[in-house]
Design a protein around this motif. Structure first.
Motif, mmCIF file in Angstrom:
data_model
loop_
_atom_site.group_PDB
_atom_site.id
_atom_site.type_symbol
_atom_site.label_atom_id
_atom_site.label_comp_id
_atom_site.label_asym_id
_atom_site.label_seq_id
_atom_site.Cartn_x
_atom_site.Cartn_y
_atom_site.Cartn_z
ATOM 1 N N ILE A 158 39.343 31.440 41.104
ATOM 2 C CA ILE A 158 40.603 31.949 41.651
ATOM 3 C C ILE A 158 41.771 31.107 41.158
ATOM 4 O O ILE A 158 42.795 31.626 40.697
ATOM 5 C CB ILE A 158 40.581 31.963 43.192
ATOM 6 C CG1 ILE A 158 39.438 32.835 43.714
ATOM 7 C CG2 ILE A 158 41.914 32.467 43.737
ATOM 8 C CD1 ILE A 158 39.286 32.790 45.232
ATOM 9 N N PRO A 204 36.153 36.458 39.376
ATOM 10 C CA PRO A 204 37.342 36.826 40.151
ATOM 11 C C PRO A 204 37.304 38.278 40.589
ATOM 12 O O PRO A 204 36.688 39.133 39.938
ATOM 13 C CB PRO A 204 38.490 36.573 39.168
ATOM 14 C CG PRO A 204 37.866 36.786 37.819
ATOM 15 C CD PRO A 204 36.445 36.320 37.940
ATOM 16 N N PRO A 212 43.930 36.788 40.725
ATOM 17 C CA PRO A 212 42.782 37.153 41.561
ATOM 18 C C PRO A 212 43.135 37.192 43.043
ATOM 19 O O PRO A 212 43.870 36.339 43.540
ATOM 20 C CB PRO A 212 41.766 36.037 41.275
ATOM 21 C CG PRO A 212 42.170 35.456 39.956
ATOM 22 C CD PRO A 212 43.656 35.584 39.905
ATOM 23 N N SER A 215 37.179 35.968 45.191
ATOM 24 C CA SER A 215 36.101 35.754 44.231
ATOM 25 C C SER A 215 34.788 36.225 44.827
ATOM 26 O O SER A 215 34.624 36.295 46.053
ATOM 27 C CB SER A 215 35.991 34.277 43.837
ATOM 28 O OG SER A 215 35.570 33.481 44.935
ATOM 29 N N SER A 217 30.734 35.282 44.563
ATOM 30 C CA SER A 217 29.885 34.199 44.069
ATOM 31 C C SER A 217 28.438 34.391 44.481
ATOM 32 O O SER A 217 28.136 35.015 45.498
ATOM 33 C CB SER A 217 30.386 32.843 44.579
ATOM 34 O OG SER A 217 30.276 32.766 45.987
#
Length: 255
Positions: A158, A204, A212, A215, A217
């Motif tokens: 980000i 992002p 962004p 995010s 993950s």
């Protein structure tokens, strides 16, 4: 909620000196709420120490918070109350973020068996806003509301694409080059940089702007080759971003 092994990574210092005005009281109350949340339930002595408040002040504020339903008391221990739980469910970092991410996150978690989370930057830290537990849950339980340093993969991806001026700690000398690499690849990695035994890959998520919004993950055991997951995570990220972008008149969305 607590961060177990990762809790020591982000522990705010004592709040500023309190005053008798409304702002000082509110700061003290929120410091206590954060201390209760981090502890998952604790007694007066610990909460006063963790919040940086005098014990008498902490006792008074905890009593007031309990009367309001923000705190619940069980014996000599305090925990977050149902009123805070209800209010917290009304907050979103982006109006459509949770809805857009729900399907892709579940599919990604099912396909990888890993812990999957959606994250935003708040006050210079990475905050989890949605998560599906996975294989590393016993090492670091990733839960909505959990806070980590911005330098996790989820935060770095980000920051690399964000506008200048974010409220971050001094950036390391290598950050300019690292950020350029992240922007070029469209992905960030974390190999045990934040929590021992854990690796992370993040991409992002974009709304209508060039920076962004959040995010996506995936967190795995450090022994797993996390790089091989980059394409899978990126595909899921593109699906979330597509759902976040505004739809103009006449545009038909295909599910």
């Amino acid at each position: 909620m607590s961060l177990s092994n990762a809790e020591h990574l982000v522990r705010p210092g004592p709040p500023a000196a309190r005053t008798t005005d409304g702002r000082g009281v509110l700061e003290g109350a929120f410091s206590l709420l954060e201390a209760v949340e981090r502890a998952g339930g604790a007694g007066l002595t610990r909460l006063a120490s963790d919040s940086g408040l005098p014990k008498a002040t902490a006792h008074r504020l905890l009593g007031q918070l309990a009367e309001l339903g923000a705190i619940e008391r069980r014996g000599d221990r305090y925990r977050i109350g149902s009123r805070i739980f209800r209010l917290g469910h009304g907050w979103q970092a982006h109006p459509r973020l949770l809805g857009a991410a729900r399907g892709p996150v579940r599919r990604l978690a099912g396909a990888t068996g890993a812990t999957v989370s959606v994250n935003v930057l708040r006050e210079g830290r990475t905050m989890v806003v949605a998560a599906v537990p996975g294989e590393v849950d016993e090492i670091v339980p990733v839960r909505p509301g959990a806070l980590y340093p911005w330098s996790t993969a989820a935060g770095k991806v980000i920051v690399a694409g964000a506008r200048p001026g974010l409220p971050l700690d001094p950036l390391p000398p290598s950050w300019a080059a690292d950020a350029e690499t992240i922007r070029d690849r469209g992905v960030a990695f974390d190999h045990e940089e934040t929590v021992a035994g854990v690796s992370c890959v993040a991409v992002p998520l974009y709304g209508s702007g060039p920076s962004p919004t959040a995010s996506l993950s995936v967190v795995t055991d450090a022994s797993s080759p996390v790089a091989r997951l980059a394409d899978t995570v990126a595909q899921a990220g593109r699906a979330v971003s597509a759902a976040l972008r505004p739809r103009g008149p006449g545009v038909v969305r295909v599910s």
